[in-house]
Structure formats: structure tokens, C-alpha cells
Design a protein around this motif. Structure first.
Motif, mmCIF file in Angstrom:
data_model
loop_
_atom_site.group_PDB
_atom_site.id
_atom_site.type_symbol
_atom_site.label_atom_id
_atom_site.label_comp_id
_atom_site.label_asym_id
_atom_site.label_seq_id
_atom_site.Cartn_x
_atom_site.Cartn_y
_atom_site.Cartn_z
ATOM 1 N N ARG A 2 90.517 88.239 31.274
ATOM 2 C CA ARG A 2 91.961 88.134 31.127
ATOM 3 C C ARG A 2 92.351 86.697 30.812
ATOM 4 N NH1 ARG A 2 93.692 91.995 36.089
ATOM 5 N NH2 ARG A 2 91.821 91.318 37.076
ATOM 6 N N SER A 3 93.469 86.555 30.103
ATOM 7 C CA SER A 3 93.964 85.209 29.803
ATOM 8 C C SER A 3 95.360 85.047 30.392
ATOM 9 C CB SER A 3 94.007 84.985 28.295
ATOM 10 O OG SER A 3 94.853 85.933 27.702
ATOM 11 N N PRO A 4 95.639 83.893 31.003
ATOM 12 C CA PRO A 4 96.949 83.688 31.614
ATOM 13 C C PRO A 4 98.065 83.706 30.581
ATOM 14 C CG PRO A 4 95.467 81.857 32.134
ATOM 15 C CD PRO A 4 94.763 82.752 31.154
ATOM 16 N N ALA A 5 99.204 84.267 30.973
ATOM 17 C CA ALA A 5 100.363 84.279 30.084
ATOM 18 C C ALA A 5 100.939 82.871 29.955
ATOM 19 C CB ALA A 5 101.418 85.243 30.616
ATOM 20 N N SER A 6 100.875 82.100 31.023
ATOM 21 C CA SER A 6 101.397 80.740 31.022
ATOM 22 C C SER A 6 100.567 79.908 31.988
ATOM 23 C CB SER A 6 102.865 80.753 31.464
ATOM 24 O OG SER A 6 103.299 79.453 31.692
ATOM 25 N N LYS A 7 99.895 78.900 31.490
ATOM 26 C CA LYS A 7 99.002 78.112 32.337
ATOM 27 C C LYS A 7 99.742 77.107 33.217
ATOM 28 C CE LYS A 7 95.060 78.457 29.295
ATOM 29 N NZ LYS A 7 94.056 77.771 28.538
ATOM 30 N N SER A 12 101.894 82.266 37.074
ATOM 31 C CA SER A 12 101.347 82.802 35.835
ATOM 32 C C SER A 12 100.451 83.994 36.142
ATOM 33 C CB SER A 12 100.577 81.735 35.066
ATOM 34 O OG SER A 12 99.459 81.307 35.787
ATOM 35 N N ILE A 13 100.365 84.868 35.192
ATOM 36 C CA ILE A 13 99.634 86.108 35.403
ATOM 37 C C ILE A 13 98.644 86.309 34.270
ATOM 38 C CG2 ILE A 13 101.371 87.484 34.214
ATOM 39 C CD1 ILE A 13 100.837 89.676 36.245
ATOM 40 N N PHE A 14 97.492 86.824 34.616
ATOM 41 C CA PHE A 14 96.539 87.221 33.599
ATOM 42 C C PHE A 14 97.062 88.497 32.964
ATOM 43 C CE2 PHE A 14 93.879 84.589 36.280
ATOM 44 C CZ PHE A 14 93.190 83.842 35.343
ATOM 45 N N GLN A 15 96.985 88.577 31.668
ATOM 46 C CA GLN A 15 97.480 89.764 30.982
ATOM 47 C C GLN A 15 96.641 90.985 31.375
ATOM 48 O OE1 GLN A 15 100.177 90.280 28.960
ATOM 49 N NE2 GLN A 15 100.735 88.231 29.633
ATOM 50 N N PRO A 16 97.305 92.077 31.761
ATOM 51 C CA PRO A 16 96.556 93.301 32.078
ATOM 52 C C PRO A 16 95.842 93.810 30.828
ATOM 53 C CG PRO A 16 98.874 93.502 32.730
ATOM 54 C CD PRO A 16 98.739 92.243 31.931
ATOM 55 N N SER A 17 94.672 94.375 31.038
ATOM 56 C CA SER A 17 93.962 95.016 29.929
ATOM 57 C C SER A 17 94.747 96.261 29.523
ATOM 58 C CB SER A 17 92.549 95.412 30.364
ATOM 59 O OG SER A 17 92.614 96.457 31.325
ATOM 60 N N ASP A 46 106.486 93.524 34.365
ATOM 61 C CA ASP A 46 107.597 92.695 33.890
ATOM 62 C C ASP A 46 107.198 91.238 33.704
ATOM 63 O OD1 ASP A 46 109.190 94.915 33.768
ATOM 64 O OD2 ASP A 46 110.498 94.350 35.433
ATOM 65 N N ILE A 47 106.431 90.696 34.626
ATOM 66 C CA ILE A 47 105.983 89.299 34.496
ATOM 67 C C ILE A 47 105.060 89.157 33.283
ATOM 68 C CG2 ILE A 47 104.664 87.430 35.590
ATOM 69 C CD1 ILE A 47 107.430 87.869 36.836
ATOM 70 N N SER A 48 104.190 90.140 33.063
ATOM 71 C CA SER A 48 103.272 90.060 31.918
ATOM 72 C C SER A 48 104.009 90.178 30.595
ATOM 73 C CB SER A 48 102.184 91.135 32.017
ATOM 74 O OG SER A 48 102.711 92.422 31.773
ATOM 75 N N ARG A 49 105.219 90.725 30.631
ATOM 76 C CA ARG A 49 106.049 90.830 29.420
ATOM 77 C C ARG A 49 106.921 89.598 29.213
ATOM 78 N NH1 ARG A 49 107.413 96.902 31.156
ATOM 79 N NH2 ARG A 49 105.671 97.930 30.100
ATOM 80 N N GLY A 50 106.783 88.600 30.105
ATOM 81 C CA GLY A 50 107.480 87.336 29.921
ATOM 82 C C GLY A 50 108.765 87.172 30.713
ATOM 83 N N PHE A 74 96.505 90.178 42.056
ATOM 84 C CA PHE A 74 96.198 90.865 40.801
ATOM 85 C C PHE A 74 95.298 90.003 39.930
ATOM 86 C CE2 PHE A 74 97.035 91.657 36.302
ATOM 87 C CZ PHE A 74 96.625 92.979 36.215
ATOM 88 N N ASN A 75 95.592 88.712 39.833
ATOM 89 C CA ASN A 75 94.767 87.809 39.027
ATOM 90 C C ASN A 75 93.333 87.754 39.541
ATOM 91 O OD1 ASN A 75 96.870 87.163 37.319
ATOM 92 N ND2 ASN A 75 97.389 85.279 38.388
ATOM 93 N N GLU A 76 93.168 87.804 40.857
ATOM 94 C CA GLU A 76 91.834 87.709 41.456
ATOM 95 C C GLU A 76 91.073 89.039 41.431
ATOM 96 O OE1 GLU A 76 90.262 84.949 42.842
ATOM 97 O OE2 GLU A 76 91.897 83.844 41.888
ATOM 98 N N GLN A 77 91.778 90.151 41.685
ATOM 99 C CA GLN A 77 91.102 91.431 41.921
ATOM 100 C C GLN A 77 91.480 92.539 40.947
ATOM 101 O OE1 GLN A 77 91.796 92.508 46.056
ATOM 102 N NE2 GLN A 77 91.797 90.356 46.634
ATOM 103 N N GLY A 78 92.454 92.319 40.093
ATOM 104 C CA GLY A 78 92.906 93.383 39.201
ATOM 105 C C GLY A 78 93.703 94.436 39.966
ATOM 106 N N LEU A 79 93.673 95.668 39.489
ATOM 107 C CA LEU A 79 94.454 96.743 40.110
ATOM 108 C C LEU A 79 94.138 96.968 41.588
ATOM 109 C CD1 LEU A 79 94.574 99.414 37.262
ATOM 110 C CD2 LEU A 79 96.358 97.813 37.954
#
Length: 98
Positions: A2-7, A12-17, A46-50, A74-79
């Protein structure tokens, strides 16, 4: 990966797959899951959508500190990180008798 939406933003959140996004959207539409899980799904989507964290947190009636905790999990463990952990909450005051 995953890549962060904003570093540079503390929430910031990693974009969900694609698969994670599909599951989060399913949770967001569900009427039968626990309300806490529903809130966390909406938060991540909502956060992943900006959208801004304070705005989303206020809409779903979630404290910003707790919202950041769920984003971190979520960033550490996913769903799986969005689900409540077993044994959480206040222990029973009474023993269970069979």
C-alpha cells in the motif's frame, strides 16, 4: 504494498487494495454488522478518498483521537485491524454458573 495517500499528514492512510475497498464498501452498506465496524469502514473509505479527518469523524460521531487509532491499525494490519479484539471491554462482575 500500500502507498500512503499523504505522507506529511499525521492521519495519512495507505490506500486500500481493490479487494479491501470492495469489502469496506460492503461493510458500509450493511445493516447487520456492528455499528462500530460500520463507522470504521466509512472512516477508511472517506479518508482514502481525500476527505479531511475532522469532518469525517464529526459526521460518524467518532472522536478524532480514536479515528487516528483506527487509521493506524488499518495501516498496520489491513482489514483485520478494524475488527474489535477479543477480550476487550470491562470484565464481568459476576461468575457464570452452569
Amino acid at each position: 504494498m500500500r502507498s500512503p495517500a499523504s505522507k506529511n499528514f499525521s492521519s495519512s492512510i495507505f490506500q486500500p487494495s481493490a479487494q479491501e475497498r470492495k469489502e469496506l464498501e460492503r461493510w458500509g452498506r450493511s445493516r447487520s454488522i456492528p455499528v462500530g465496524l460500520w463507522k470504521r469502514a466509512i472512516l477508511i473509505l472517506d479518508i482514502s478518498r481525500g476527505r479531511k479527518l475532522p469532518e469525517v469523524a464529526r459526521e460518524i460521531k467518532l472522536d478524532a483521537v480514536n479515528a487516528r487509532k483506527w487509521i493506524h491499525r488499518f495501516n498496520e494490519q489491513g482489514l483485520p485491524g478494524l475488527k474489535e479484539r477479543e477480550g476487550r471491554g470491562r470484565p464481568s462482575l459476576y461468575e457464570t454458573f452452569l
